[in-house]
Design a protein around this motif. Structure first.
Motif, PDB file in Angstrom:
ATOM      1  N   LEU A  30       0.837  -1.212   0.000  1.00  0.00           N
ATOM      2  CA  LEU A  30       0.000   0.000   0.000  1.00  0.00           C
ATOM      3  C   LEU A  30       0.861   1.247   0.000  1.00  0.00           C
ATOM      4  N   THR A  34       0.575   3.998  -2.888  1.00  0.00           N
ATOM      5  CA  THR A  34      -0.030   5.307  -2.637  1.00  0.00           C
ATOM      6  C   THR A  34       0.994   6.374  -2.286  1.00  0.00           C
ATOM      7  N   LYS A  36       2.653   6.766   0.468  1.00  0.00           N
ATOM      8  CA  LYS A  36       2.593   7.257   1.859  1.00  0.00           C
ATOM      9  C   LYS A  36       3.757   6.687   2.654  1.00  0.00           C
ATOM     10  N   ASP A 197       0.103  12.982  17.123  1.00  0.00           N
ATOM     11  CA  ASP A 197      -0.991  12.583  16.236  1.00  0.00           C
ATOM     12  C   ASP A 197      -0.750  13.063  14.817  1.00  0.00           C
ATOM     13  N   LYS A 200       1.498  10.718  13.072  1.00  0.00           N
ATOM     14  CA  LYS A 200       0.867   9.428  12.829  1.00  0.00           C
ATOM     15  C   LYS A 200      -0.155   9.528  11.690  1.00  0.00           C
ATOM     16  N   ARG A 201      -0.833  10.682  11.659  1.00  0.00           N
ATOM     17  CA  ARG A 201      -1.873  10.851  10.641  1.00  0.00           C
ATOM     18  C   ARG A 201      -1.292  10.746   9.239  1.00  0.00           C
ATOM     19  N   ARG A 202      -0.047  11.145   9.079  1.00  0.00           N
ATOM     20  CA  ARG A 202       0.522  11.173   7.744  1.00  0.00           C
ATOM     21  C   ARG A 202       1.091   9.832   7.308  1.00  0.00           C
ATOM     22  N   CYS A 203       1.112   8.881   8.224  1.00  0.00           N
ATOM     23  CA  CYS A 203       1.782   7.619   7.907  1.00  0.00           C
ATOM     24  C   CYS A 203       0.810   6.447   7.946  1.00  0.00           C
ATOM     25  N   ILE A 204       1.229   5.351   7.299  1.00  0.00           N
ATOM     26  CA  ILE A 204       0.550   4.083   7.522  1.00  0.00           C
ATOM     27  C   ILE A 204       1.320   3.385   8.622  1.00  0.00           C
ATOM     28  N   HIS A 205       0.598   2.746   9.511  1.00  0.00           N
ATOM     29  CA  HIS A 205       1.264   2.208  10.698  1.00  0.00           C
ATOM     30  C   HIS A 205       1.395   0.697  10.608  1.00  0.00           C
ATOM     31  N   ILE A 206       2.520   0.193  11.056  1.00  0.00           N
ATOM     32  CA  ILE A 206       2.664  -1.257  11.155  1.00  0.00           C
ATOM     33  C   ILE A 206       3.449  -1.585  12.411  1.00  0.00           C
TER      34      ILE A 206
END
Lengths: 305, 460
Positions: A30, A34, A36, A197, A200-206
């Protein structure tokens, strides 16, 4: 260079000697589709940094790494002026200034002439790009690894926001630079402190955890080709048992691998409690930890059989 | 599909997640890229976009399971569930008869696949602030609201049973049985939700249990059982410890002194020498001004340890420019000034005797946290390390662990030192289990070795 689908990610990463779970592969796919950034969290030594390296290897991209630490600022992360050259330049200006204003009749004319000269002092000529600027201005797509972002100051985290959402950076003296190619950004965090926050909002988290038993087996057999299945099994089981103990620092994958290598070097064929005790310093890095493992050695290995 | 995601987002928000619009947009555009029939992939996308830290993931998984597995969804990709129509009919009838009770309505909505109102209600119960009226400080508020919902759940169950046995819609016996079991299943879900108290999953917690044996005998004696002579020895060792702390701090200053070349200033200075940069100017970076806020319990239960803790607090304040020290029993008092003006032993005596707090009052951590929130919350920012020293024994008053959660969000690091042996945490009136999920670091600190360990590893 991009990934086609989730299977493609798993395949390519495995070729780059990195075995992932499906969830990680999905997130990587992803992110590449995208554009990101990925924010990777997890305990030390589970291969957070290695993930970025593996992505770079598998796509054949250049890896640019920025190691974060307390006190990291723009001049080390983004750009720096080349002072020596700038100082030389001022000397040159001093010598040439006579030529430029010779023949000027009035003071105003002389000033105009100076003003019409190229302003080289603060220009790209004297700029020394640091990792972030390198990643932005690279002609090719690159993998940008921002390692241990939780160690950086809150100011730096705020500074990253512009980069991560718009892929551009502002240099006060020159202006805004936009990325030519959007880099594949990986941020890693050890959870030393909570990230904001906004970031975090700008990233995809894993979240990468210690691997499942079967996955760890695959990693060991892939990375250490000479190992017998029997040794690998008892090794992985022992490490998993050791992780259950209440240790200051639990052994991670890289330590499992180091341990396996040292066992091979010692030509050990069977993992016994004695072997565990003698090779303990490969997996335990604190005295209290090794003491605890020593006491429990018989259990740890016997269970594994 | 988009509708289902939006409803799920609404649920996440009522459950207390901050999901922004941009994240929803990202998620939906990313869902187009994965195979929707592969549930693991679908879940991974949602999780990667909505639960952006390890602390939130466990709770997210529960919500996800609830929403997509336990509740009936209109988006089922297989053939339509034959029961679902009938359930709707039953619920419609029930809703006609329904009384005006809010929780009753919420439960019926929950059964018909719309959990929003019910989740909202749960959240209200969990976050409920008890009112500050005198004499009602106990944990009863949330408890009684919970009881009410439980009563309503039972009412609904009875109503459905009655409805099905009266059978005005003339279902076959088999259908009736199926319907009853389906409703029951979902009521059980609602019940489980009610009883569960979500606490953030905190495996980033640094919990230090073992410690190095610096000193053989004295080091292992708990603070509570020291003889006079040992106390003297103890003081000396603590003095040494304090010196060490100062060393560590001054080292940081030293390495920070070296700055980098400041071109602008150097050139401006060069004007004096006809443009030759004779004097090189450096840009000096001030060291990061780490702020520390400490809260120290000085009630009788931790009396013996408190003395040593105050010692450490005092020295912390000497080493760092910005330290705010508080002591509390049931309510806070700031002692920063006393520490600044008095000599160490005087200061400690004064703190233990003369501060404007009620020393005889029963310890109340909830009240202390409320007080902190009311008056001192602005002390915390992303550069603050918050150190709390205490046994978390709160005499069964409301622990207000949510306030501690808010404090965690505001500060850089939250360290809790507990002077009790770990075996008896969580027993009796200890609230350690409610506070634990909010700490970054948790240490037992009841003897000198553990104290030394803490100072050695203190990173601010």
């Amino acid at each position: 260079m991009k990934f086609k689908d989730v299977e493609d990610v798993q395949e390519k990463l495995q070729k780059a000697e990195y075995i992932t779970s499906r969830e990680i592969a999905t997130v990587v796919f992803l992110a590449s589709a995208t554009g990101k950034p990925i924010l990777v969290e997890g305990p030390a030594g589970v291969g957070k940094t290695e993930l970025a390296k593996a992505v770079a290897r598998s796509l054949g991209l250049q890896l640019i790494r920025l190691q974060c630490y307390e006190g990291l600022d723009e001049s080390k992360a983004l750009y720096e002026w080349e002072y020596a050259k700038q100082l030389l330049y001022t000397q040159m200006v001093r010598e040439k200034i006579g030529d430029v204003i010779s023949g000027a009749h009035t003071l105003a004319e002389a000033v105009d002439r100076i003003a019409s000269q190229e302003d080289a002092f603060f220009s790209e000529r004297f700029i020394q790009p640091r990792p972030l600027l390198q990643a932005i201005s690279s002609e090719e797509t690159v993998v940008l690894l921002i390692d241990e972002v939780d160690k950086s100051d809150p100011e730096f985290e705020a500074f990253l926001l512009e980069l991560l959402s718009d892929f551009q950076v502002s240099i006060p003296e020159i202006g805004t630079k936009k990325a030519k190619n959007i880099p594949f950004v990986v941020l890693t965090s050890n959870n030393y402190r909570d990230m904001s926050d906004a970031l975090k909002r700008r990233c995809i988290h894993i979240y990468i955890d210690y691997p499942e038993r079967e996955l760890e087996m695959r990693i060991v057999t892939l990375k250490i080709p000479g190992i017998t299945d029997r040794l690998a099994t008892s090794l992985v089981d022992a490490v998993r048992n050791i992780r259950e103990l209440d240790l200051k620092k639990r052994p991670c994958i890289s330590e499992t691998l180091d341990w396996a290598r040292s066992l091979l070097a010692l030509q050990v064929e069977d993992l016994t409690p004695d072997v565990l005790v003698t090779t303990l310093n490969m997996i335990c890095k604190y005295k209290t930890d090794s003491d605890m493992v020593k006491v429990n050695a018989a259990n740890l290995v016997n269970q594994a059989r | 599909m988009v509708k289902a995601i939006l409803r799920f987002v609404a649920c996440c928000r009522t459950a207390g997640y901050r999901v922004s619009t941009s994240e929803v947009l990202d998620c939906i555009s990313q869902l187009e890229l994965v195979d929707l029939l592969d549930e693991a992939g679908f879940r991974a996308v949602l999780r990667a976009n909505f639960a952006k830290s390890r602390r939130e993931q466990a709770h997210f998984d529960q919500l996800y399971h609830l929403f997509f597995h336990e509740l009936r969804q209109d988006i089922s990709l297989d053939e339509l569930d034959p029961l679902s129509d009938k359930m709707d009919k039953v619920l419609e009838k029930l809703q006609e008869k329904a009384n005006g009770n809010r929780s009753h309505r919420a439960i019926l909505d929950f059964l018909s696949g719309n959990p929003l109102a019910f989740l909202e209600m749960m959240r209200r119960i969990q976050t409920e602030q008890i009112d500050m009226g005198q004499g009602r400080k106990f944990n009863l508020g949330p408890l009684s609201s919970r009881l009410e919902v439980m009563v309503q759940l039972n009412d609904v169950r009875d109503e459905i049973d009655r409805f099905l046995s009266d059978n005005p819609l003339h279902f076959a016996a088999g259908t009736r049985r199926d319907l009853a079991s389906r409703f029951n299943e979902q009521l059980e879900n609602a019940f489980a939700l009610l009883l569960r108290e979500p606490r953030p999953h905190n495996d980033g917690l640094r919990q230090v249990k073992t410690h190095d044996q610096y000193l053989r005998q004295l080091g292992e004696r708990p603070f509570t059982s020291l003889t006079q002579k040992e106390l003297e020895q103890m003081r000396e060792i603590i003095d040494k410890l304090v010196r060490k702390l100062k060393d560590v701090v001054s080292r940081r200053y030293a390495t920070n002194k070296r700055g980098i070349l400041d071109v602008k200033k150097t050139l401006r200075r060069a004007d004096r020498y006809q443009g030759v940069p004779m004097e090189i100017r450096f840009r000096k970076r001030p060291p990061r001004k780490g702020k520390i806020v400490t809260l120290c319990d000085i009630s009788s239960s931790v009396w013996a340890a408190a003395r040593f803790m105050l010692n450490i607090l005092y020295s912390l304040q000497e080493c760092f420019t910005k330290v705010n020290s508080f002591v509390f029993v049931s309510g806070l008092a700031e002692v920063t000034d006393i520490f600044e003006t008095e000599e160490i032993n005087h200061a400690i005596e004064k703190v233990l005797k003369e501060v404007a707090i009620d020393y005889q009052a029963p310890t109340d951590y909830g009240e202390t946290l409320r007080h902190f929130k009311r008056d001192y919350m602005d002390l915390l920012n992303k550069k603050t390390t918050l150190i709390i020293i205490g046994d978390a024994r709160s005499n069964y008053f409301h622990p207000e662990d949510r306030i501690l959660g808010e404090m965690r969000e505001k500060c850089r690091r939250l360290i809790w030192l507990n002077p009790e042996p770990e075996q008896i945490w969580n027993t009796g009136d200890s609230e350690m289990f409610s506070y634990k999920p909010h700490c970054h670091e948790l240490r037992q600190c009841r003897n000198l070795n553990q104290l030394i360990d803490f100072v050695e590893e203190l990173i601010l």
